[in-house]
Write a protein that holds these residues in place. Structure first.
Motif, short mmCIF file in Angstrom:
data_model
loop_
_atom_site.label_atom_id
_atom_site.label_comp_id
_atom_site.label_asym_id
_atom_site.label_seq_id
_atom_site.Cartn_x
_atom_site.Cartn_y
_atom_site.Cartn_z
N ALA A 127 -17.82 -101.57 51.76
CA ALA A 127 -17.47 -101.32 53.16
C ALA A 127 -18.56 -100.51 53.84
O ALA A 127 -18.90 -100.75 55.01
CB ALA A 127 -16.13 -100.60 53.24
N LEU B 2 -21.72 -100.59 53.32
CA LEU B 2 -22.84 -101.47 53.68
C LEU B 2 -22.45 -102.49 54.73
O LEU B 2 -23.22 -102.81 55.62
CB LEU B 2 -23.36 -102.19 52.42
CG LEU B 2 -24.03 -101.27 51.41
CD1 LEU B 2 -24.47 -102.06 50.19
CD2 LEU B 2 -25.23 -100.57 52.03
N LEU B 3 -21.22 -103.01 54.62
CA LEU B 3 -20.80 -104.04 55.57
C LEU B 3 -20.48 -103.44 56.95
O LEU B 3 -20.33 -104.17 57.91
CB LEU B 3 -19.61 -104.82 55.02
CG LEU B 3 -19.99 -105.70 53.82
CD1 LEU B 3 -18.76 -106.25 53.12
CD2 LEU B 3 -20.90 -106.84 54.26
N PRO C 145 -25.39 -103.31 60.07
CA PRO C 145 -25.69 -104.70 60.47
C PRO C 145 -26.09 -105.55 59.26
O PRO C 145 -27.22 -106.00 59.15
CB PRO C 145 -26.83 -104.56 61.48
CG PRO C 145 -27.30 -103.17 61.40
CD PRO C 145 -26.31 -102.35 60.69
N VAL C 146 -25.16 -105.75 58.35
CA VAL C 146 -25.38 -106.53 57.13
C VAL C 146 -24.25 -107.55 57.07
O VAL C 146 -23.08 -107.16 57.08
CB VAL C 146 -25.33 -105.62 55.88
CG1 VAL C 146 -25.34 -106.46 54.61
CG2 VAL C 146 -26.47 -104.63 55.89
N SER C 147 -24.59 -108.84 57.05
CA SER C 147 -23.54 -109.85 57.03
C SER C 147 -22.95 -109.95 55.63
O SER C 147 -23.57 -109.56 54.65
CB SER C 147 -24.08 -111.20 57.47
OG SER C 147 -24.93 -111.70 56.47
N ARG C 148 -21.75 -110.52 55.55
CA ARG C 148 -21.11 -110.73 54.25
C ARG C 148 -21.98 -111.65 53.40
O ARG C 148 -22.09 -111.45 52.19
CB ARG C 148 -19.74 -111.39 54.46
CG ARG C 148 -18.81 -110.57 55.31
CD ARG C 148 -17.68 -110.07 54.48
NE ARG C 148 -16.73 -109.34 55.32
CZ ARG C 148 -15.42 -109.48 55.24
NH1 ARG C 148 -14.92 -110.35 54.39
NH2 ARG C 148 -14.63 -108.77 55.98
N ARG D 39 -25.19 -112.06 53.44
CA ARG D 39 -26.35 -111.36 52.92
C ARG D 39 -25.95 -110.42 51.79
O ARG D 39 -26.61 -110.35 50.75
CB ARG D 39 -27.00 -110.56 54.07
CG ARG D 39 -28.24 -109.80 53.64
CD ARG D 39 -28.85 -109.08 54.84
NE ARG D 39 -29.85 -108.12 54.41
CZ ARG D 39 -30.24 -107.09 55.14
NH1 ARG D 39 -29.72 -106.89 56.34
NH2 ARG D 39 -31.14 -106.27 54.69
N ARG E 259 -16.26 -114.72 53.38
CA ARG E 259 -16.49 -114.35 54.79
C ARG E 259 -15.19 -114.32 55.57
O ARG E 259 -15.08 -113.62 56.57
CB ARG E 259 -17.43 -115.35 55.45
CG ARG E 259 -18.86 -115.25 55.01
CD ARG E 259 -19.64 -116.38 55.63
NE ARG E 259 -19.60 -116.31 57.08
CZ ARG E 259 -20.54 -115.72 57.81
NH1 ARG E 259 -21.58 -115.19 57.23
NH2 ARG E 259 -20.43 -115.68 59.11
N ARG E 260 -14.22 -115.13 55.12
CA ARG E 260 -13.00 -115.27 55.91
C ARG E 260 -11.91 -114.30 55.49
O ARG E 260 -10.92 -114.14 56.19
CB ARG E 260 -12.44 -116.69 55.75
CG ARG E 260 -13.22 -117.69 56.53
CD ARG E 260 -12.97 -119.09 56.00
NE ARG E 260 -13.65 -120.06 56.84
CZ ARG E 260 -13.06 -120.68 57.84
NH1 ARG E 260 -11.79 -120.45 58.10
NH2 ARG E 260 -13.74 -121.54 58.56
N LEU F 240 -11.70 -107.52 53.50
CA LEU F 240 -12.36 -106.75 52.45
C LEU F 240 -11.29 -105.95 51.73
O LEU F 240 -10.39 -105.38 52.34
CB LEU F 240 -13.40 -105.83 53.07
CG LEU F 240 -14.56 -105.43 52.17
CD1 LEU F 240 -15.42 -106.63 51.84
CD2 LEU F 240 -15.39 -104.35 52.82
#
Lengths: 539, 304
Positions: free
Chosen positions: A387, A389-390, A393-396, A398, A533-534, A537
């Motif tokens: 969490a 890191l997410l 601005p880091v996408s899932r 990535r 992604r969907r 978390l």
């Protein structure tokens, strides 16, 4: 003078051991399923292995030829001191070849149990809470050690009961299981000492694992230099002590006394050290880290987190490759002696068939690493670091992709290096440099299997992260199919990549299955990332 | 004034539990907004929805003009988050963690980083697993506050900090607000929110129970008045109908009075000879505990 009723501070049961019993119950409650799974798994694998010895080596000639193979230095290093080689019964074979491979996992279990009970609660702050209750200073240590002992005894007893179902002599089986228990106790004692020295639970378990490694190497050197426990090196290792009991042949009980004394001494040392350190601190101090960082991204972070794990797994995979290569001449001789073994290795050139099978074993070992790597990504999510890191601005894609990428590259690299080492050692052992390329190929062709395992792992992580154990079940399934696929009904291996991949070097190279397995794996991986992604978390 | 955050009718269920149950939140750009509620009321769930880490089942939410779930990466360039329970990478030093988080954000101001490290007295060479809770919290605070962002989302950011560091935290948040940043400060330390926030939202069981400026909220509740009177008994008889919790003590009356009844009550007092007068506005704690008075009863704690 008036008297007042003052209760003495040490009234009743107050003492260093106060509270041991409830703490032991708590530890066993936390461990109960772990113990059951370990006991059943170890017992089952032991019995299945003994039965497979029965099936494969039913004849005297087969056993004599096996004894010649196992007497070679490379095989001895991975087996035992070689009691009863001149009359190689199934019992002698079990004690010589299998015993070590029961001892190692049970020793690992004991090391993990001791550090889990002795250091983890301290690190999590749970111990502070426990110690603030009327609990003796020694009680958590005693309870933790006893919990580990109960686990080890449960595994030993279950394995003994399992072995009663085989044709082996019950007395020898009892001695074998006692030897397994004692070596695990010695390493539990060593871990208790490590738990006092180390600053952290993870360091403590690494020290315990290193102790297993050192003990293994000492006995390997000893058994190669002096068969039947005649080398000093063997007697420096707890595995050496426990293998010197020679179950089913000599049936000696006295070497177990050495292990029990060593256990008692190390536990006493652990208690002495425990009194000399503060809660939450080890006796060994940790070096400070860097004040500023150079890590640039998720890949760098993942490598930093994973490098110790990658290198340890790589060493294991590469050593297995080296062992297969060093045994190449013995395997060739052995297979030449045993025409019936053509079947086992799928017909054709039996030596090539053996190398194809061994390459699959290397691959399954690498898949186990692959699975731990994806499991570690899930651990990052649950710990809350995901969490952190997410929320940047880091996408899932990535975040997960970088971790999966490191796992993929590391798995493939360790297989290629293992293939190269297997090729080089085989070339040296057979005096035939033309072996190198085919054996690198044999390892390389398993790499699409990495894609399949990653696909399954990421799909599970995306769809049902709580069911991550499914991934381990899949790796176990692939391993079982590689070993027993031939004797199982058709179609049982349909979900294993090795059912489709060409068995180099025994079969010719064929690209369509390689491409297909890679695409199926990558497809599952992509679906898993979309699912991840969907979903919410966790943690 | 535009809004940095608007959320209406948020619902989020975890299994049978409704963590958010029609929750509304509005945070204006540039304000420090206090977000109050006890453990389990839905504060962290709200912040995780705002971060796009989880998706609300129902309701509308806009953050910095975007959709926090769909536009997560773009929005995260403009905000920083401080969790209430920071976990760090065990083998990375605090300095390495701060710099990694900064680089992933696209760089952080080295001067501000050095300044914050010094003011928070953080030893950046310690490995993540060796930090105490308060020090882990400082690592996250330095990483977030050294970033050049418009919005700070803070989920109980001061848990584990000592009183000196708590005071420093308040100072740093005031500086951030003076720079024009918006702050959503979730907390159950009411003094902290009272000192920092212009507006507050109180959440209870996943619903907004009160929201507004502190002044507005105070006007919604009772003022405590302690008055010395020459004729305390006579005054007591007159006031009994208009005030709450009336207590008489040796020529003094103490009572709570609704904001709407203040005019009446004060007008009635001079007739009975006022000798002294003390009036307390309700503290945030009073406001908060009043929202939870039934739970206090259930816990058998005397209400206020």
């Amino acid at each position: 003078m008036t008297t007042t009723a003052v209760r003495p501070a040490t009234q009743g049961t107050a003492g260093a051991l106060t509270g041991t019993r409830p703490l032991l119950r708590l530890a066993l409650r936390a461990d109960r399923w772990r113990i059951v799974v370990w006991a059943l798994a170890v017992a089952w694998l032991t019995v299945v292995s003994v039965q497979s010895y029965d099936d494969l080596f039913g004849t005297l000639a087969a056993r004599a030829s096996r004894a010649r193979l196992i007497a070679s230095p490379a095989a001895t290093a991975m087996a035992g001191p070689g009691y009863g080689l001149d009359d190689y019964t199934i019992g002698a074979m079990t004690a010589n070849e299998l015993a070590l491979w029961i001892m190692i996992p049970v020793a690992i279990m004991a090391v993990l149990a001791v550090t889990r009970h002795l250091r983890q609660p301290e690190e999590d702050g749970r111990l502070e809470l426990v110690r603030s209750a009327p609990v003796g200073a020694a009680a958590p240590v005693v309870a933790g050690l006893l919990a580990a002992v109960v686990g080890v005894l449960a595994v030993g007893a279950t394995t003994f009961v399992g072995l009663l179902a085989t044709d082996l002599d019950p007395v020898g089986s009892a001695l074998l299981c006692a030897s397994v228990v004692v070596v695990a106790l010695v390493l539990a004692g060593a871990s208790a000492v490590a738990s006092q020295l180390a600053g952290h639970a993870r360091t403590a378990s690494s020290l315990g694992m290193a102790a297993i490694g050192v003990a293994f190497v000492l006995r390997a050197v000893g058994d190669v230099r002096g068969p039947q426990s005649t080398s000093v090196w063997t007697w420096l290792s707890p595995f050496g002590w426990s293998q010197a009991t020679a179950p089913y042949t000599e049936d000696r009980w006295w070497p177990l006394a050495i292990g029990l004394v060593a256990t008692a001494v190390s536990v006493a040392v652990a208690f002495a050290l425990a009194g000399r350190r503060d809660l939450g601190r080890g006796l060994l101090h940790e070096r400070p880290g860097r004040a500023t960082g150079r890590l640039r991204g998720i890949v760098g972070l993942t490598w930093r987190r994973q490098r110790t794990s990658v290198l340890s797994w790589a060493v294991a995979v590469v050593l297995c490759g080296a062992l297969v290569g060093l045994l190449a001449d013995a395997i060739t001789d052995f297979v030449a002696d045993q025409p019936t073994f053509d079947e086992l290795f799928g017909g054709g050139d039996p030596t090539a068939g053996a190398f194809a099978l061994y390459s699959v074993f290397l691959a399954v070992l690498a898949f186990a690493y692959t699975t731990t790597a994806v499991g570690a990504a899930h651990g990052e999510e649950l710990s809350g670091r995901g969490a952190t890191l997410l929320a940047l601005p880091v996408s899932r894609t990535r975040w997960l992709g970088a971790q999966v990428g490191v796992a993929a590259v590391a798995s493939a690299a360790m297989l290629l290096v293992a293939g190269l080492v297997m090729g080089l050692t085989a070339a040296a052992s057979l005096g035939d440099a033309s072996r190198i390329v085919p054996l690198v190929g044999a390892a390389a062709v398993t790499i699409p299997g990495v894609a399949c395992v990653l696909g399954v792992a990421v799909l599970v992580l995306g769809l049902a992260p709580r069911a991550f154990v499914v991934v381990w079940a899949y790796v176990a399934y692939v391993g079982v199919m590689a070993m027993f696929g031939d004797i199982l009904p058709d179609g049982a291996g349909a979900a294993s990549p090795f059912t489709y991949l060409p068995a180099l070097p025994a079969e010719p190279m064929s690209w369509p299955p390689v491409v297909a397995c890679t695409l199926v794996g990558l497809g599952a991986l992509a679906l898993g990332i979309v699912a991840f992604r969907r979903r919410d978390l966790q943690g | 004034m535009t809004d940095a955050i608007t959320a209406t009718g948020l619902v989020k269920t975890f299994g049978a539990k409704r963590a958010l149950d029609g929750f509304d939140l509005r945070v204006a750009t540039g304000e420090v907004h206090g977000f109050l509620g006890p453990n389990g009321a839905g504060k962290s769930t709200t912040i995780r929805v705002l971060l796009g880490l989880i998706r609300a089942d129902e309701g509308e939410v806009t953050l910095l003009g975007g959709d926090p779930w769909r536009d997560a990466v773009a929005l995260h360039r403009r905000l920083a988050y401080v969790p209430g329970d920071v976990t760090l990478w065990p083998t990375l030093s605090g300095g390495e963690s701060i710099d990694l988080l900064g680089r992933l954000r696209g760089g952080l101001d080295p001067r501000r980083r050095a300044d914050l490290v010094e003011r928070f007295e953080l030893d950046t060479t310690v490995k993540g697993r060796a930090y105490s809770k308060g020090n882990r919290q400082k690592v996250a605070l330095v990483a977030a506050l050294a970033a050049d962002v418009e919005l700070l989302l803070m989920d109980e950011p001061t848990s584990g900090l000592d009183p000196l560091m708590e005071a420093l935290f308040q100072e740093v948040v005031r500086e951030a607000a003076a720079d024009g940043r918006t702050v959503l400060l979730s907390s159950h330390i009411l003094a902290e929110v009272e000192a920092l926030a212009q507006r507050v939202t109180i959440i209870r069981a996943g619903r907004t129970v009160q929201t507004g400026t502190l002044t507005e909220l105070r006007s919604l509740t009772r003022t405590t008045v302690q008055v010395g009177l020459r004729d305390a008994d006579g005054a007591g008889a007159v006031l009994a109908e208009r005030v709450h919790d009336l207590r008489a003590d040796d020529g003094h009356l103490t009572f709570d009075v609704e904001a709407t009844a203040l005019d009446d009550v004060l007008a009635a007092l001079p007739a009975h000879g006022v000798t002294s007068l003390v009036a307390h506005p309700p503290t945030l704690e009073d406001l908060f505990l009043r929202q939870y008075s039934d739970e206090l009863d259930a816990l058998q704690v005397p209400g206020r």
